[in-house]
Write a protein that holds these residues in place. Structure first.
Motif, PDB file in Angstrom:
ATOM      1  N   GLN A 223      36.685  32.542  38.421  1.00 36.33           N
ATOM      2  CA  GLN A 223      36.272  33.584  39.345  1.00 36.33           C
ATOM      3  C   GLN A 223      37.406  33.841  40.340  1.00 36.33           C
ATOM      4  O   GLN A 223      38.010  32.906  40.877  1.00 36.33           O
TER       5      GLN A 223
ATOM      6  N   ASN B 238      38.607  34.777  43.732  1.00 42.36           N
ATOM      7  CA  ASN B 238      38.045  34.876  45.077  1.00 42.36           C
ATOM      8  C   ASN B 238      38.574  36.128  45.764  1.00 42.36           C
ATOM      9  O   ASN B 238      39.672  36.584  45.495  1.00 42.36           O
ATOM     10  N   GLU B 239      37.799  36.627  46.667  1.00 41.40           N
ATOM     11  CA  GLU B 239      38.255  37.779  47.441  1.00 41.40           C
ATOM     12  C   GLU B 239      39.422  37.340  48.308  1.00 41.40           C
ATOM     13  O   GLU B 239      39.421  36.234  48.857  1.00 41.40           O
ATOM     14  N   ILE B 240      40.440  38.205  48.364  1.00 36.10           N
ATOM     15  CA  ILE B 240      41.612  37.821  49.171  1.00 36.10           C
ATOM     16  C   ILE B 240      41.193  37.737  50.623  1.00 36.10           C
ATOM     17  O   ILE B 240      40.548  38.654  51.152  1.00 36.10           O
ATOM     18  N   ASN B 241      41.614  36.685  51.228  1.00 36.62           N
ATOM     19  CA  ASN B 241      41.239  36.493  52.617  1.00 36.62           C
ATOM     20  C   ASN B 241      42.022  37.444  53.503  1.00 36.62           C
ATOM     21  O   ASN B 241      43.238  37.375  53.585  1.00 36.62           O
TER      22      ASN B 241
ATOM     23  N   THR C 185      36.972  41.814  38.995  1.00 43.28           N
ATOM     24  CA  THR C 185      37.723  41.375  40.178  1.00 43.28           C
ATOM     25  C   THR C 185      37.154  42.071  41.390  1.00 43.28           C
ATOM     26  O   THR C 185      36.957  43.290  41.361  1.00 43.28           O
ATOM     27  N   PRO C 186      36.901  41.313  42.397  1.00 47.10           N
ATOM     28  CA  PRO C 186      36.410  41.949  43.623  1.00 47.10           C
ATOM     29  C   PRO C 186      37.509  42.801  44.266  1.00 47.10           C
ATOM     30  O   PRO C 186      38.677  42.445  44.188  1.00 47.10           O
ATOM     31  N   GLY C 187      37.152  43.898  44.838  1.00 47.44           N
ATOM     32  CA  GLY C 187      38.127  44.791  45.453  1.00 47.44           C
ATOM     33  C   GLY C 187      38.812  44.133  46.643  1.00 47.44           C
ATOM     34  O   GLY C 187      38.210  43.321  47.336  1.00 47.44           O
ATOM     35  N   ILE C 188      40.076  44.502  46.808  1.00 46.30           N
ATOM     36  CA  ILE C 188      40.802  43.969  47.962  1.00 46.30           C
ATOM     37  C   ILE C 188      40.195  44.553  49.221  1.00 46.30           C
ATOM     38  O   ILE C 188      39.930  45.757  49.292  1.00 46.30           O
ATOM     39  N   SER C 189      40.016  43.699  50.166  1.00 41.70           N
ATOM     40  CA  SER C 189      39.412  44.172  51.406  1.00 41.70           C
ATOM     41  C   SER C 189      40.318  45.191  52.091  1.00 41.70           C
ATOM     42  O   SER C 189      41.517  44.983  52.229  1.00 41.70           O
TER      43      SER C 189
END
Lengths: 198, 154
Positions: free
Chosen positions: A4, A6-9, B12-16
């Motif tokens: 998975q 992870n969302e970039i911090n 993939t989660p989107g970049i914040s």
């Protein structure tokens, strides 16, 4: 199975942004216009002959075609200019209407400034600056700069004595005016002429 | 077991993008701070001389500039020439230039108009003297020799 992601911090993004901001703030130089401010004299009246000036009141500074310097009639170097001018214009006793033989005379009329302790007699001394048409602008500015520095040092001295701080640090307009009157910018530029020489 | 499927395992989660505004603002500020409006393009090369006793030029709106230096394009020669606004000029054009600068200002501000001489340091004083004589004649007495600041020697 793929791991998975992870969302970039994004929490540190702000820090990076700030870092960049500070970097640019420090490294960029804004071009501020700076310079030496002078006041030109009004054009001379046509019908007037040479104004008589007493020799001891004038310090002649000549700059030749090839950027060489004459101070008071003697060849000299620019490193000495500041000291010579300062000694010439120094007003040792501003409360006295007379001055020693080797110094320029005092002005006829005193100016009154209570903050400087009553009447003061400014010096009559004038720097006569003359340059050739072939003098380089760079040299001319160096000479102007040294003259300005000499006057600034004298003003600082007087200001230090009476107000305990440098002239540039004064904020009170009365004080600034008093110092300016006591030590005027006495630079006279001769009418342009070919002085030649090398 | 199949009941508990991992949710969106592969996507993939989107970049914040929550900090994007910050970055944009930062860039904006940066450009706002560093850009200086130049109202005339230089035709002459100006390398100002250095001096220690410099003052800041206050009130930019009350300053008119006269540029003197060797032309950037060599076909105009290598001798120092005068530039007023966007074109080359001669000494005789200066009164007209100062007059139009005065016209553009408020009545009350006209006395305070300063002429800034931006002169290349290799220039000979002859042309500068001519310019100064012209300024004296037209009554523009306040001048400023544009110089770069040099660290004072001890």
């Amino acid at each position: 199975m793929a791991r998975q992601v992870n969302e970039i911090n994004a929490g540190s993004m702000a820090d990076i942004a700030f870092l960049l901001l500070i970097f640019f703030l420090v490294t960029t130089t804004m071009d501020v216009d700076t310079g030496i401010t002078r006041k030109l004299p009004p054009p001379p009246p046509k019908d007037i002959d040479d104004i008589k000036v007493i020799k001891r009141n004038v310090l002649k500074v000549w700059v030749s075609k090839s950027d060489r310097l004459m101070i008071g009639g003697k060849p000299d170097d620019i490193v000495n200019l500041r000291n010579e001018v300062r000694e010439f214009l120094r007003n040792d006793d501003i409360h006295s209407p007379t001055s020693p033989e080797n110094k320029p005379e005092k002005k006829k009329e005193p100016v009154n400034f209570q903050i400087l302790g009553g009447d003061i007699w400014p010096s009559k001394g004038v720097i006569s600056l003359k340059n050739d048409r072939g003098t380089s602008y760079d040299m001319y500015i160096q000479v102007q700069n040294e003259l300005a520095a000499a006057i600034r040092e004298l003003r600082d001295e007087l200001s230090q004595k009476y107000f305990g701080m440098k002239f540039s640090q004064l904020t009170d307009n009365n004080k600034i005016k008093a110092i300016q009157k006591a030590i005027p910018i006495a630079i006279s530029e001769a009418e342009p002429a070919e002085i030649g020489g090398n | 077991m199949a009941k508990f499927k991992k949710k969106g395992g592969k996507a993939t989660p989107g970049i914040s993008t929550s900090s994007l505004p910050d970055i944009i603002f930062m860039l904006l500020f940066f450009f706002m701070v560093t850009t200086t409006m130049r109202d005339s393009t230089l035709l002459v090369q100006i390398k100002p001389p250095q001096a220690t006793e410099v003052q800041k030029l206050e009130k930019k709106s009350l300053v008119s500039f006269i540029f003197i230096g060797p032309p950037l394009k060599k076909q105009f020669g290598t001798e120092s020439r005068i530039q007023l606004n966007d074109s080359f000029a001669t000494v005789e054009d200066i009164p007209e230039f100062i007059e139009s600068e005065r016209e553009a200002r408020d009545e009350a501000d006209r006395k305070l108009l300063t002429t800034s001489l931006k002169v290349d340091k290799e220039t000979k004083m002859g042309v500068v003297t001519d310019v100064k004589q012209q300024l004296r004649e037209i009554g523009a007495f306040k001048i400023n020799y544009s110089t770069a600041k040099k660290i004072a020697r001890k």
